[in-house]
Structure formats: C-alpha cells, structure tokens
Design a protein around this motif. Structure first.
Motif, PDB file in Angstrom:
ATOM      1  N   ASP A  24     -56.658  54.172  37.528  1.00  0.00           N
ATOM      2  CA  ASP A  24     -56.916  55.539  37.970  1.00  0.00           C
ATOM      3  C   ASP A  24     -57.818  56.325  37.026  1.00  0.00           C
ATOM      4  N   ARG A  25     -58.319  55.694  35.974  1.00  0.00           N
ATOM      5  CA  ARG A  25     -59.226  56.379  35.050  1.00  0.00           C
ATOM      6  C   ARG A  25     -60.648  56.263  35.581  1.00  0.00           C
ATOM      7  N   THR A  26     -61.139  57.315  36.216  1.00  0.00           N
ATOM      8  CA  THR A  26     -62.480  57.282  36.816  1.00  0.00           C
ATOM      9  C   THR A  26     -63.412  58.322  36.195  1.00  0.00           C
ATOM     10  N   THR A  27     -62.979  58.930  35.087  1.00  0.00           N
ATOM     11  CA  THR A  27     -63.835  59.879  34.370  1.00  0.00           C
ATOM     12  C   THR A  27     -63.624  59.703  32.872  1.00  0.00           C
ATOM     13  N   ARG A  28     -64.546  60.263  32.114  1.00  0.00           N
ATOM     14  CA  ARG A  28     -64.404  60.280  30.664  1.00  0.00           C
ATOM     15  C   ARG A  28     -63.315  61.281  30.301  1.00  0.00           C
ATOM     16  N   PRO A  29     -62.801  61.301  29.114  1.00  0.00           N
ATOM     17  CA  PRO A  29     -63.218  60.545  27.928  1.00  0.00           C
ATOM     18  C   PRO A  29     -62.648  59.126  27.937  1.00  0.00           C
ATOM     19  N   GLY A  30     -63.225  58.314  27.104  1.00  0.00           N
ATOM     20  CA  GLY A  30     -62.774  56.938  26.992  1.00  0.00           C
ATOM     21  C   GLY A  30     -63.285  56.062  28.114  1.00  0.00           C
ATOM     22  N   LEU A  31     -62.792  54.825  28.117  1.00  0.00           N
ATOM     23  CA  LEU A  31     -63.188  53.876  29.150  1.00  0.00           C
ATOM     24  C   LEU A  31     -62.760  54.396  30.512  1.00  0.00           C
ATOM     25  N   PHE A  32     -63.615  54.184  31.511  1.00  0.00           N
ATOM     26  CA  PHE A  32     -63.323  54.647  32.869  1.00  0.00           C
ATOM     27  C   PHE A  32     -64.003  53.728  33.874  1.00  0.00           C
ATOM     28  N   TRP A  33     -63.446  53.715  35.084  1.00  0.00           N
ATOM     29  CA  TRP A  33     -64.006  52.913  36.171  1.00  0.00           C
ATOM     30  C   TRP A  33     -65.110  53.684  36.881  1.00  0.00           C
ATOM     31  N   LEU A  34     -66.264  53.074  37.019  1.00  0.00           N
ATOM     32  CA  LEU A  34     -67.281  53.588  37.934  1.00  0.00           C
ATOM     33  C   LEU A  34     -66.874  53.212  39.348  1.00  0.00           C
ATOM     34  N   VAL A  35     -66.497  51.946  39.506  1.00  0.00           N
ATOM     35  CA  VAL A  35     -66.041  51.410  40.785  1.00  0.00           C
ATOM     36  C   VAL A  35     -64.795  50.579  40.494  1.00  0.00           C
ATOM     37  N   PRO A  36     -63.613  51.112  40.794  1.00  0.00           N
ATOM     38  CA  PRO A  36     -62.398  50.327  40.552  1.00  0.00           C
ATOM     39  C   PRO A  36     -62.359  49.099  41.456  1.00  0.00           C
ATOM     40  N   PRO A  37     -61.628  48.067  41.034  1.00  0.00           N
ATOM     41  CA  PRO A  37     -61.503  46.902  41.911  1.00  0.00           C
ATOM     42  C   PRO A  37     -60.804  47.296  43.202  1.00  0.00           C
ATOM     43  N   ASP A  38     -61.190  46.624  44.247  1.00  0.00           N
ATOM     44  CA  ASP A  38     -60.586  46.859  45.555  1.00  0.00           C
ATOM     45  C   ASP A  38     -59.441  45.861  45.689  1.00  0.00           C
ATOM     46  N   GLY A  39     -58.238  46.362  45.664  1.00  0.00           N
ATOM     47  CA  GLY A  39     -57.071  45.501  45.689  1.00  0.00           C
ATOM     48  C   GLY A  39     -56.898  44.721  46.969  1.00  0.00           C
ATOM     49  N   VAL A  40     -57.670  45.011  47.983  1.00  0.00           N
ATOM     50  CA  VAL A  40     -57.565  44.284  49.240  1.00  0.00           C
ATOM     51  C   VAL A  40     -58.530  43.105  49.243  1.00  0.00           C
ATOM     52  N   ALA A  41     -59.774  43.353  48.918  1.00  0.00           N
ATOM     53  CA  ALA A  41     -60.800  42.316  48.999  1.00  0.00           C
ATOM     54  C   ALA A  41     -60.946  41.512  47.711  1.00  0.00           C
ATOM     55  N   PHE A  42     -60.536  42.071  46.589  1.00  0.00           N
ATOM     56  CA  PHE A  42     -60.682  41.424  45.283  1.00  0.00           C
ATOM     57  C   PHE A  42     -62.105  40.961  45.018  1.00  0.00           C
ATOM     58  N   ARG A  43     -63.049  41.683  45.550  1.00  0.00           N
ATOM     59  CA  ARG A  43     -64.401  41.182  45.389  1.00  0.00           C
ATOM     60  C   ARG A  43     -64.936  41.481  43.992  1.00  0.00           C
ATOM     61  N   HIS A  44     -65.839  40.625  43.579  1.00  0.00           N
ATOM     62  CA  HIS A  44     -66.511  40.734  42.292  1.00  0.00           C
ATOM     63  C   HIS A  44     -67.924  41.242  42.532  1.00  0.00           C
ATOM     64  N   VAL A  45     -68.558  41.723  41.474  1.00  0.00           N
ATOM     65  CA  VAL A  45     -69.994  41.966  41.517  1.00  0.00           C
ATOM     66  C   VAL A  45     -70.633  40.579  41.586  1.00  0.00           C
ATOM     67  N   ASP A  46     -71.597  40.408  42.457  1.00  0.00           N
ATOM     68  CA  ASP A  46     -72.267  39.118  42.598  1.00  0.00           C
ATOM     69  C   ASP A  46     -73.078  38.838  41.330  1.00  0.00           C
ATOM     70  N   ALA A  47     -72.688  37.798  40.588  1.00  0.00           N
ATOM     71  CA  ALA A  47     -73.336  37.484  39.312  1.00  0.00           C
ATOM     72  C   ALA A  47     -74.810  37.136  39.488  1.00  0.00           C
ATOM     73  N   ALA A  48     -75.156  36.432  40.553  1.00  0.00           N
ATOM     74  CA  ALA A  48     -76.558  36.062  40.790  1.00  0.00           C
ATOM     75  C   ALA A  48     -77.398  37.304  41.057  1.00  0.00           C
ATOM     76  N   HIS A  49     -76.864  38.246  41.836  1.00  0.00           N
ATOM     77  CA  HIS A  49     -77.616  39.474  42.098  1.00  0.00           C
ATOM     78  C   HIS A  49     -77.742  40.309  40.817  1.00  0.00           C
ATOM     79  N   LEU A  50     -76.666  40.387  40.036  1.00  0.00           N
ATOM     80  CA  LEU A  50     -76.723  41.115  38.766  1.00  0.00           C
ATOM     81  C   LEU A  50     -77.796  40.516  37.869  1.00  0.00           C
ATOM     82  N   LEU A  51     -77.859  39.202  37.806  1.00  0.00           N
ATOM     83  CA  LEU A  51     -78.876  38.531  36.997  1.00  0.00           C
ATOM     84  C   LEU A  51     -80.284  38.884  37.487  1.00  0.00           C
ATOM     85  N   THR A  52     -80.490  38.899  38.788  1.00  0.00           N
ATOM     86  CA  THR A  52     -81.793  39.279  39.354  1.00  0.00           C
ATOM     87  C   THR A  52     -82.142  40.712  38.962  1.00  0.00           C
TER      88      THR A  52
END
Length: 181
Positions: A137-165
């Motif tokens: 539930d930490r989506t703002t500063r101060p400290g570490l925060f989520w820009l996009v929290p994990p979706d507990g339904v889909a459990f999807r990851h950021v696509d590593a190949a797209h991130l590399l591109t």
C-alpha cells in the motif's frame, strides 16, 4: 495516467491486495519476519524465486529525472514506455525496480548496462540477491514506494525483453545527445 495501465490497490480492492501480498511473500525467507518488516514499511525478499528485479536509475528513464521527480511523472514515463507490470522506486538513490520473470538474470547483458548503473538481480547460483520491497500500500514517498503495485490476480511481470529494448533505445538516445556539438 490511464486506469488500464496502473493497478493501485486501495482498500476496496482488499482481496487483490491480499493476493498480491501473498505472491510477494512467497519470495520471503520467512513470511512472519517479512510481515513484521512490512509493518515498518519495507521487507527484505529474495529475488529469483517469484521475480527478478531490474534496477534502473531514474536518469536512464529520462535524463531530467532525479530523486525529487514526482511519482506521477515517473508513472507517466513508465506508461509512455509501455512498461506494464510491477515497479517500485527508491527515491533516495534514485532507482526504479522492475519486477520481471524469474531467470531473466541468466540472460541479462550485464556488461552492456553496468556503466549506466542498470543491474538485474535474480537467484542464479552462486548468487542470491536480497531486495528491500515496500509494503503493497506504499504508493507515495517518503521511502520506497510502488509506482505500479503487483496485480494479485494476474501476477504479471514487466516483460524483460521489452524492458531491454526500451533500455537500449534510451542508451542510443543518450549517446545521440552526447554526440551533439
């Protein structure tokens, strides 16, 4: 930022938040300890089990970004780059951590990105990387925060190949700007 890209899990999404927490806690050496750490804001989890973490300096995403860059600006950048999936930030260093598929570290081009400060942390032997991960539930500063929290339904990851591109494109853009008189 459009609602389709970001899944900020508020109180009304309690089931999804709890599911996302359970998913993250599967990477904890000890669930009880991790829950206790989260009560303080950040738990130490192990990369390479449920996800690998690609650490990217803010300035790689945009040369104008620094530790003072507002979360909304960072979210807009992540959306514009179509980096869909869980991302958290450490504004003190300043880094964004993209949670990608476990095992991505085995193929990550370390030498290519090390000079820019980009690194992929996973669990490929002989290394085990422990990562401080903010409470869901930490989506703002101060400290570490989520820009996009994990979706507990889909459990999807950021696509590593797209991130590399994206990172390669950013590297080329930075080089082109550096070549200008």
């Amino acid at each position: 930022m459009t609602g389709a890209m970001v899944h900020v899990l508020y109180g009304t999404d309690r089931g999804r938040r709890e599911s996302a927490e359970r998913w993250l806690l599967r990477a904890a050496p000890d669930e009880g300890t991790a829950r206790g750490e989260w009560s303080q804001g950040v738990a130490v989890l192990v990369a390479g089990q449920m996800w690998d973490a690609v650490r990217v300096p803010y300035a790689v995403l945009d040369p104008a970004f620094d530790g003072g860059t507002e979360p909304a600006v960072l979210r807009a950048c992540v959306e514009r780059l179509r980096l869909i999936g869980p991302v958290f930030c450490d504004p003190y260093r300043p880094y964004a951590y993209f949670l990608v598929q476990p095992g991505a570290d085995r193929h990550w081009p370390r030498a290519e990105f090390a000079p820019a400060g980009v690194e992929c942390f996973g669990g490929t032997a002989p290394y085990v990387h422990h990562i401080g991960v903010p409470r869901i539930d930490r989506t703002t500063r101060p400290g570490l925060f989520w820009l996009v929290p994990p979706d507990g339904v889909a459990f999807r990851h950021v696509d590593a190949a797209h991130l590399l591109t994206v990172l390669r494109e950013r590297k080329q853009q930075a080089a082109a700007v550096g070549d200008r008189p």
